[in-house]
Scaffold this motif. Structure first.
Motif, PDB file in Angstrom:
ATOM      1  N   ILE A 210     -14.586   2.132  12.623  1.00 33.18           N
ATOM      2  CA  ILE A 210     -14.776   0.535  12.579  1.00 33.18           C
ATOM      3  C   ILE A 210     -15.650   0.325  11.455  1.00 33.18           C
ATOM      4  N   ILE A 211     -16.692   0.949  11.107  1.00 36.09           N
ATOM      5  CA  ILE A 211     -17.557   0.532  10.013  1.00 36.09           C
ATOM      6  C   ILE A 211     -16.759   0.820   8.731  1.00 36.09           C
ATOM      7  N   THR A 212     -15.802   1.683   8.609  1.00 37.11           N
ATOM      8  CA  THR A 212     -14.956   2.001   7.213  1.00 37.11           C
ATOM      9  C   THR A 212     -14.157   0.581   7.101  1.00 37.11           C
ATOM     10  N   ARG A 213     -13.222   0.184   8.139  1.00 36.28           N
ATOM     11  CA  ARG A 213     -12.577  -0.849   7.897  1.00 36.28           C
ATOM     12  C   ARG A 213     -13.482  -2.273   7.668  1.00 36.28           C
ATOM     13  N   LEU A 214     -14.623  -2.402   8.400  1.00 42.43           N
ATOM     14  CA  LEU A 214     -15.474  -3.505   7.974  1.00 42.43           C
ATOM     15  C   LEU A 214     -16.014  -3.406   6.554  1.00 42.43           C
ATOM     16  N   SER A 215     -16.537  -2.396   6.071  1.00 38.16           N
ATOM     17  CA  SER A 215     -17.150  -2.190   4.891  1.00 38.16           C
ATOM     18  C   SER A 215     -15.997  -2.463   3.932  1.00 38.16           C
ATOM     19  N   ALA A 216     -14.687  -2.326   4.035  1.00 33.42           N
ATOM     20  CA  ALA A 216     -13.525  -2.407   3.134  1.00 33.42           C
ATOM     21  C   ALA A 216     -13.437  -4.038   2.819  1.00 33.42           C
ATOM     22  N   ASP A 217     -13.468  -4.787   4.113  1.00 32.18           N
ATOM     23  CA  ASP A 217     -13.175  -6.195   4.186  1.00 32.18           C
ATOM     24  C   ASP A 217     -14.680  -6.837   3.680  1.00 32.18           C
ATOM     25  N   TYR A 218     -15.855  -6.452   4.090  1.00 37.37           N
ATOM     26  CA  TYR A 218     -17.089  -7.333   3.540  1.00 37.37           C
ATOM     27  C   TYR A 218     -18.033  -6.336   3.154  1.00 37.37           C
TER      28      TYR A 218
ATOM     29  N   HIS B 272     -18.836 -11.590  14.348  1.00 38.39           N
ATOM     30  CA  HIS B 272     -17.463 -11.857  14.557  1.00 38.39           C
ATOM     31  C   HIS B 272     -16.320 -10.924  13.727  1.00 38.39           C
ATOM     32  N   ALA B 273     -16.746 -10.528  12.369  1.00 37.80           N
ATOM     33  CA  ALA B 273     -16.192  -9.685  11.623  1.00 37.80           C
ATOM     34  C   ALA B 273     -16.181  -8.496  12.379  1.00 37.80           C
ATOM     35  N   PHE B 274     -17.123  -7.921  12.869  1.00 39.65           N
ATOM     36  CA  PHE B 274     -17.328  -6.492  13.589  1.00 39.65           C
ATOM     37  C   PHE B 274     -16.452  -6.363  14.767  1.00 39.65           C
ATOM     38  N   VAL B 275     -16.477  -7.409  15.499  1.00 44.80           N
ATOM     39  CA  VAL B 275     -15.628  -7.618  16.692  1.00 44.80           C
ATOM     40  C   VAL B 275     -14.250  -7.621  16.333  1.00 44.80           C
ATOM     41  N   GLN B 276     -13.626  -8.253  15.309  1.00 44.21           N
ATOM     42  CA  GLN B 276     -12.298  -8.183  14.615  1.00 44.21           C
ATOM     43  C   GLN B 276     -12.050  -6.763  14.262  1.00 44.21           C
ATOM     44  N   ALA B 277     -13.027  -6.085  13.738  1.00 44.86           N
ATOM     45  CA  ALA B 277     -12.613  -4.812  13.209  1.00 44.86           C
ATOM     46  C   ALA B 277     -12.160  -3.821  14.304  1.00 44.86           C
ATOM     47  N   CYS B 278     -13.265  -4.319  15.598  1.00 51.73           N
ATOM     48  CA  CYS B 278     -12.842  -3.373  16.645  1.00 51.73           C
ATOM     49  C   CYS B 278     -11.458  -3.583  16.972  1.00 51.73           C
ATOM     50  N   ARG B 279     -11.063  -5.059  17.036  1.00 49.73           N
ATOM     51  CA  ARG B 279      -9.676  -5.224  17.509  1.00 49.73           C
ATOM     52  C   ARG B 279      -8.719  -4.425  16.600  1.00 49.73           C
ATOM     53  N   THR B 280      -8.951  -4.618  15.497  1.00 48.43           N
ATOM     54  CA  THR B 280      -7.958  -3.953  14.444  1.00 48.43           C
ATOM     55  C   THR B 280      -7.752  -2.447  14.484  1.00 48.43           C
ATOM     56  N   VAL B 281      -8.638  -1.835  14.575  1.00 48.60           N
ATOM     57  CA  VAL B 281      -8.786  -0.437  14.419  1.00 48.60           C
ATOM     58  C   VAL B 281      -8.327  -0.007  15.802  1.00 48.60           C
ATOM     59  N   PHE B 282      -8.670  -0.325  16.837  1.00 46.22           N
ATOM     60  CA  PHE B 282      -8.429   0.097  18.194  1.00 46.22           C
ATOM     61  C   PHE B 282      -7.365  -0.950  18.922  1.00 46.22           C
ATOM     62  N   ALA B 283      -6.416  -1.540  18.475  1.00 45.55           N
ATOM     63  CA  ALA B 283      -5.435  -2.515  19.104  1.00 45.55           C
ATOM     64  C   ALA B 283      -4.717  -1.756  20.130  1.00 45.55           C
ATOM     65  N   GLY B 284      -4.329  -2.261  21.094  1.00 46.82           N
ATOM     66  CA  GLY B 284      -3.677  -1.629  22.183  1.00 46.82           C
ATOM     67  C   GLY B 284      -3.343  -2.667  23.343  1.00 46.82           C
ATOM     68  N   PRO B 285      -2.865  -2.358  24.314  1.00 44.26           N
ATOM     69  CA  PRO B 285      -2.676  -3.277  25.588  1.00 44.26           C
ATOM     70  C   PRO B 285      -4.201  -3.533  26.186  1.00 44.26           C
ATOM     71  N   ALA B 286      -4.097  -4.774  26.872  1.00 41.79           N
ATOM     72  CA  ALA B 286      -5.355  -5.346  27.246  1.00 41.79           C
ATOM     73  C   ALA B 286      -6.682  -4.862  26.385  1.00 41.79           C
ATOM     74  N   ALA B 287      -6.643  -5.066  25.008  1.00 41.21           N
ATOM     75  CA  ALA B 287      -7.765  -5.050  24.139  1.00 41.21           C
ATOM     76  C   ALA B 287      -8.349  -3.471  24.133  1.00 41.21           C
TER      77      ALA B 287
END
Length: 300
Positions: A107-115, A277-292
């Motif tokens: 999650i932090i890897t994805r978030l750090s790249a974006d922000y 909000h950006a952290f939560v979105q990164a959680c969604r992006t990295v661990f996408a799947g049924p029912a969040a």
């Protein structure tokens, strides 16, 4: 006044121990003692009293404690507000032991790249402790096991991984039904003070299992290592990899059991809301799947 000195004093007052505060802040006890002495000299008053290995705030320390919290909080908020809606400033996160290694790095890897302007403070702990820290505003968000009760309206929740219960035994154990092995073997129990441990306990009670309880632990990796040595059997949630290296376990899904839901809880509002909000979105992006969440496999 250096805000790090105030943060040190607050951590020592909260922990009641310089050693524990040092672990929380990832600093040496000597460094924290030096900071505390500098703050006491600047203010001209003794702020804590030592009694053996524990410390307690003095009357003067208690008098400034709430003001110190407000100053530190205000400084963090200023950095976030100055970004004018762009995720920035310090993001204060909590994470359980298994999520620290299995979920948070991706999650932090994805978030750090974006922000890249976001800074991080990560507090390890149990789900119970981290939940209260988020509700009380000490943390912005935390990855924990979902509680069995409704969360306050001031917070929100996103499930990022469903972790079904699995029976684990050493590969040398007889190839018998899990329930038979549970009743014939020493049982290593997941701590009932933990929300995940309460799910395991409910499974045992619902199925009327009579366990030969030998040990109760709140560390899942330690439970798995003990089972690998043939010292007992256990029921654990199928937590996110990595599991300890070199284990030779027989792992059996228990389909009739309740899953442990791991996810993120966060404060709905606050000066650092863009970063949260950006952290939560990164959680969604990295661990996408049924029912969040689904089983929570990282996305490429």
């Amino acid at each position: 006044m250096d805000l790090r000195f105030l943060e040190t004093f607050i951590a020592i007052a909260d922990c009641g121990s310089i050693a524990e505060a040092a672990r929380r802040l990832n600093r040496t006890p000597a460094a924290l003692t030096q900071r505390l002495h500098a703050l006491e000299q600047e203010l001209g008053h003794k702020l804590v009293l030592r009694s053996g290995r524990t410390v307690q705030p003095t009357a003067e320390g208690l008098a400034i404690l709430d003001h110190a919290r407000a100053l530190v909080q205000g400084a963090r908020d200023l950095q976030a507000l100055a970004a004018n809606g762009v995720p920035a400033g310090q993001l204060r996160l909590g994470a359980t032991a298994t999520s620290l290694t299995g979920l948070l790095p991706a999650i932090i890897t994805r978030l750090s790249a974006d922000y890249p302007s976001i800074e991080y403070f990560v507090q390890p702990g149990s789900s119970v402790d981290l939940y209260h820290r988020v509700v009380e505003g000490q943390l912005d968000a935390a990855i924990i096991v979902r509680p069995q009760f409704a969360i306050p309206k001031s917070t929100d929740w996103l499930t990022i991984r469903d972790e079904p219960l699995v029976f684990i035994a050493s590969q040398s154990a007889p190839p018998l039904d899990p329930h038979v092995l549970i009743e014939r073997s020493r049982f290593i129990r997941y701590d009932r003070n933990q929300w995940g441990g309460q799910i395991v306990d409910k499974y045992i009670r619902d199925h009327g299992l009579k366990v030969q309880e030998w040990l109760e632990l709140d560390a899942l990796d330690a439970i798995a290592a003990l089972v690998d040595r043939g010292l007992g059997v256990a029921i654990v949630p199928d937590w996110a990899p990595p599991w300890p290296d070199g284990l030779r376990l027989r792992k059996t899904l228990l389909p009739a059991g309740e899953a442990r839901h791991t996810g993120v809880i966060w404060q709905r509002s606050g000066a650092r809301h863009p970063a949260v909000h950006a952290f939560v979105q990164a959680c969604r992006t990295v661990f996408a799947g049924p029912a969040a969440g689904g089983r929570g496999r990282p996305q490429p």
